[in-house]
Design an enzyme around this catalytic site. Structure first.
Site, PDB file in Angstrom:
ATOM      1  N   LEU A 183     -39.466  34.931  98.910  1.00 45.87           N
ATOM      2  CA  LEU A 183     -40.784  35.591  99.502  1.00 45.87           C
ATOM      3  C   LEU A 183     -40.287  37.383  99.177  1.00 45.87           C
ATOM      4  O   LEU A 183     -41.168  38.112  99.400  1.00 45.87           O
ATOM      5  CB  LEU A 183     -40.586  35.461 100.998  1.00 45.87           C
ATOM      6  CG  LEU A 183     -41.675  34.450 101.627  1.00 45.87           C
ATOM      7  CD1 LEU A 183     -41.385  34.176 103.115  1.00 45.87           C
ATOM      8  CD2 LEU A 183     -43.166  34.696 101.169  1.00 45.87           C
ATOM      9  N   GLY A 184     -39.262  37.580  99.012  1.00 43.24           N
ATOM     10  CA  GLY A 184     -38.866  39.003  98.764  1.00 43.24           C
ATOM     11  C   GLY A 184     -38.641  39.792  99.860  1.00 43.24           C
ATOM     12  O   GLY A 184     -39.107  39.241 100.977  1.00 43.24           O
TER      13      GLY A 184
ATOM     14  N   THR B  62     -47.315  39.900 101.285  1.00 43.40           N
ATOM     15  CA  THR B  62     -47.219  38.782 100.561  1.00 43.40           C
ATOM     16  C   THR B  62     -48.693  38.151 100.734  1.00 43.40           C
ATOM     17  O   THR B  62     -49.306  38.184 101.974  1.00 43.40           O
ATOM     18  CB  THR B  62     -46.014  37.924 101.089  1.00 43.40           C
ATOM     19  OG1 THR B  62     -44.791  38.546 100.932  1.00 43.40           O
ATOM     20  CG2 THR B  62     -46.087  36.437 100.238  1.00 43.40           C
TER      21      THR B  62
ATOM     22  N   CYS C 259     -63.683  43.273 101.378  1.00 45.00           N
ATOM     23  CA  CYS C 259     -63.711  44.806 101.034  1.00 45.00           C
ATOM     24  C   CYS C 259     -62.395  44.867 100.459  1.00 45.00           C
ATOM     25  O   CYS C 259     -61.321  45.660 100.626  1.00 45.00           O
ATOM     26  CB  CYS C 259     -63.544  45.667 102.357  1.00 45.00           C
ATOM     27  SG  CYS C 259     -63.710  47.304 101.990  1.00 45.00           S
TER      28      CYS C 259
ATOM     29  N   CYS D 119     -71.190  42.073 102.391  1.00 52.03           N
ATOM     30  CA  CYS D 119     -70.607  42.546 103.540  1.00 52.03           C
ATOM     31  C   CYS D 119     -71.061  42.776 104.936  1.00 52.03           C
ATOM     32  O   CYS D 119     -72.277  43.345 105.030  1.00 52.03           O
ATOM     33  CB  CYS D 119     -69.739  43.935 103.234  1.00 52.03           C
ATOM     34  SG  CYS D 119     -69.057  44.653 104.678  1.00 52.03           S
TER      35      CYS D 119
ATOM     36  N   TYR E 125     -47.624  47.631 113.523  1.00 50.33           N
ATOM     37  CA  TYR E 125     -48.606  46.677 113.005  1.00 50.33           C
ATOM     38  C   TYR E 125     -48.250  45.272 113.550  1.00 50.33           C
ATOM     39  O   TYR E 125     -49.185  44.753 114.121  1.00 50.33           O
ATOM     40  CB  TYR E 125     -48.630  46.538 111.728  1.00 50.33           C
ATOM     41  CG  TYR E 125     -49.419  45.242 111.179  1.00 50.33           C
ATOM     42  CD1 TYR E 125     -50.579  45.188 111.097  1.00 50.33           C
ATOM     43  CD2 TYR E 125     -48.443  44.115 110.676  1.00 50.33           C
ATOM     44  CE1 TYR E 125     -51.281  43.881 110.806  1.00 50.33           C
ATOM     45  CE2 TYR E 125     -49.115  42.936 110.424  1.00 50.33           C
ATOM     46  CZ  TYR E 125     -50.766  42.804 110.485  1.00 50.33           C
ATOM     47  OH  TYR E 125     -51.093  41.731 109.972  1.00 50.33           O
TER      48      TYR E 125
ATOM     49  N   GLU F  29     -47.031  37.074 110.779  1.00 48.95           N
ATOM     50  CA  GLU F  29     -47.457  38.252 110.519  1.00 48.95           C
ATOM     51  C   GLU F  29     -46.350  38.946 109.808  1.00 48.95           C
ATOM     52  O   GLU F  29     -46.552  39.842 108.761  1.00 48.95           O
ATOM     53  CB  GLU F  29     -47.492  39.065 111.857  1.00 48.95           C
ATOM     54  CG  GLU F  29     -48.790  38.703 112.676  1.00 48.95           C
ATOM     55  CD  GLU F  29     -50.016  38.858 111.931  1.00 48.95           C
ATOM     56  OE1 GLU F  29     -50.048  39.585 110.785  1.00 48.95           O
ATOM     57  OE2 GLU F  29     -51.274  38.299 112.086  1.00 48.95           O
TER      58      GLU F  29
ATOM     59  N   CYS G  64     -71.431  51.169 106.703  1.00 52.33           N
ATOM     60  CA  CYS G  64     -70.497  51.864 105.916  1.00 52.33           C
ATOM     61  C   CYS G  64     -70.787  53.354 105.030  1.00 52.33           C
ATOM     62  O   CYS G  64     -71.835  53.358 104.241  1.00 52.33           O
ATOM     63  CB  CYS G  64     -70.101  50.927 104.674  1.00 52.33           C
ATOM     64  SG  CYS G  64     -69.014  51.391 103.833  1.00 52.33           S
TER      65      CYS G  64
ATOM     66  N   TRP H 219     -51.807  29.410 110.327  1.00 51.88           N
ATOM     67  CA  TRP H 219     -51.497  30.137 111.686  1.00 51.88           C
ATOM     68  C   TRP H 219     -52.866  30.412 112.497  1.00 51.88           C
ATOM     69  O   TRP H 219     -52.742  30.759 113.489  1.00 51.88           O
ATOM     70  CB  TRP H 219     -50.778  31.271 111.159  1.00 51.88           C
ATOM     71  CG  TRP H 219     -51.505  32.176 110.234  1.00 51.88           C
ATOM     72  CD1 TRP H 219     -52.243  33.197 110.100  1.00 51.88           C
ATOM     73  CD2 TRP H 219     -50.973  32.167 108.824  1.00 51.88           C
ATOM     74  NE1 TRP H 219     -52.630  33.572 108.968  1.00 51.88           N
ATOM     75  CE2 TRP H 219     -51.770  33.003 108.017  1.00 51.88           C
ATOM     76  CE3 TRP H 219     -50.099  31.265 108.153  1.00 51.88           C
ATOM     77  CZ2 TRP H 219     -51.774  32.938 106.785  1.00 51.88           C
ATOM     78  CZ3 TRP H 219     -50.083  31.523 106.823  1.00 51.88           C
ATOM     79  CH2 TRP H 219     -50.723  32.170 106.155  1.00 51.88           C
TER      80      TRP H 219
ATOM     81  N   CYS I   4     -69.904  44.523  98.516  1.00 45.12           N
ATOM     82  CA  CYS I   4     -70.715  45.272  99.455  1.00 45.12           C
ATOM     83  C   CYS I   4     -71.818  44.520  99.918  1.00 45.12           C
ATOM     84  O   CYS I   4     -72.249  44.405 101.068  1.00 45.12           O
ATOM     85  CB  CYS I   4     -71.053  46.549  99.224  1.00 45.12           C
ATOM     86  SG  CYS I   4     -69.575  47.650  98.861  1.00 45.12           S
TER      87      CYS I   4
ATOM     88  N   ASP J  80     -53.009  47.180 109.196  1.00 36.28           N
ATOM     89  CA  ASP J  80     -52.199  46.913 107.883  1.00 36.28           C
ATOM     90  C   ASP J  80     -53.046  47.488 106.597  1.00 36.28           C
ATOM     91  O   ASP J  80     -53.958  48.311 106.832  1.00 36.28           O
ATOM     92  CB  ASP J  80     -52.074  45.308 107.718  1.00 36.28           C
ATOM     93  CG  ASP J  80     -53.389  44.607 107.343  1.00 36.28           C
ATOM     94  OD1 ASP J  80     -54.405  45.449 107.441  1.00 36.28           O
ATOM     95  OD2 ASP J  80     -53.254  43.440 106.828  1.00 36.28           O
TER      96      ASP J  80
END
Ligand code: SF4
Length: 371
Positions: free
Chosen positions: A94-95, A57, A201, A211, A134, A51, A217, A38, A208, A152
């Protein structure tokens, strides 16, 4: 916060640092992002599907489901016209099946109220069934370039660490994520934050050293990154034991019934079951009587002969429920109805069966094959 790690006004980055932070994160995303099907797509229907699938998942799991889904339902019109049972069947495995039901209901609304065109603003997307902040933020920013955030679980964790917040409140998260969005690339910005949370993260042992935003941070500066965000209080897990009836007819077909729309696995198909009363777990007569009762309530005619078999318990953990199914195989008969089907146990079932029910079906088919 500023580059030294000290929080700025209202706990948000200072503007000059914000521009540098955005450049660092987007540059890292451009160089390292995973190649997912995607990615790079701006079709709102396909973004919406991805999304919704990605909620709860992992991306690696979603990839194959996503490809198959788009073969089966390539556009919003096809999905809207599909039978809900076919939609749930495509989602099988997928639940969290309410996501599939909402996606289908949303497609129907898009077809009926928006002439088949996915609405192009955050506010209009929020009006669709099952589309929360979201999903609306992700679709609006990725497909339509609207400068809105998408928070999310990954983004929540990254922001909690960037700003060293133990328990970030939803309002603070929304406002902070909105202040950070890069208006020139909002969709990629949101995906970059999510990708950082998914790959660098991470909940445990965040990377880190690798990152791109470590200089900003606050948690890293304070050494608190492993403790941010603090774990939320766990809800108690309920335990339930269920007498489950696998009623088998002369052709080797078994009865499955559609569950009520509300409640656990709402609208899904399952073998008839009923909760076992406390204290009768070891009582086989009580177990068989309960299974017969569940079968009869679901519309089966059940033989008065002793059960064909008692299967090993099947355990399944839902988010807040630990279920133990005690399957009883009974001889019986009946006809298909709106909310009941007789399905072959030894062949792929044409309705969506949750994972524990498929285990029961396999166990019953194995035992019946030996009889
Ligand atoms: S420096 Fe560490 S804790 Fe901070 S955002 Fe990066 S990976 Fe997360």
């Amino acid at each position: 916060m500023n580059r030294s790690g000290r929080p700025g006004a209202a706990g948000r980055p200072l503007p000059e640092d914000l521009a540098a932070l955005r450049r660092a994160l987007l540059g890292h995303y451009d160089r390292t992002r995973r190649d997912l099907p995607w990615r790079g797509d701006t079709d709102p229907y396909r973004i919406w599907v991805s999304e919704v699938m990605l909620q709860q998942t992992r991306a690696e799991t979603v990839t194959e489901y996503y490809r198959r889904w788009l073969e089966r339902f390539p556009d919003v019109e096809t999905l809207a016209a599909a039978d809900l049972d076919d939609v749930l069947l495509a989602w099988q495995g997928l639940g969290y099946y309410s996501r599939a039901r909402n996606l289908h209901a949303g497609a129907v609304v898009v077809r009926d109220r928006h002439a088949g065109t996915v609405p192009g603003t955050y506010e209009a997307l929020r009006e669709l069934p099952g589309v929360g902040a979201y999903t609306a933020g992700a679709v609006a920013s990725i497909a339509f370039g609207e400068a809105v955030p998408a928070v999310d679980g990954n983004v929540r964790r990254v922001l909690a660490r960037l700003f060293d917040r133990a328990a970030p409140a939803p309002k603070w998260l929304r406002e902070t994520a909105a202040a950070l969005v890069d208006a020139s690339r909002p969709g990629e910005w949101n995906q970059a934050l999510m990708e950082l949370g998914a790959t660098v993260c991470t909940p445990r042992s965040p990377g880190c050293h690798a990152c791109p935003v470590s200089a900003w941070c606050a948690a890293r500066a304070a050494g608190t990154q492993e403790e941010r965000p603090a774990p939320s209080a766990r809800r108690a897990v309920l335990r339930e034991r269920l007498a489950t009836a696998v009623v088998v007819d002369r052709d080797g077909c078994a009865l499955v019934a559609r569950r009520p729309e509300s409640g656990l696995l709402g609208g899904m198909w399952s073998f008839p079951d009923t909760p076992l009363e406390a204290g009768v777990e070891g009582d086989e007569d009580a177990l068989v009587a309960s299974a017969r009762k569940a079968a009869t309530a679901a519309g089966a005619r059940v033989s008065h002969e002793p059960p064909l078999a008692l299967l090993e318990p099947v355990r399944h953990r839902f988010t807040h429920l630990a279920a133990t199914y005690r399957p009883v195989v009974l001889a019986g008969s009946g006809a298909d109805g709106e909310n009941r089907r007789w399905v072959a146990l030894d062949a792929p079932v044409a309705v969506a069966l949750p994972v524990a029910q498929r285990k029961i079906a396999r166990a019953a088919a194995t035992v019946l094959g030996r009889l």
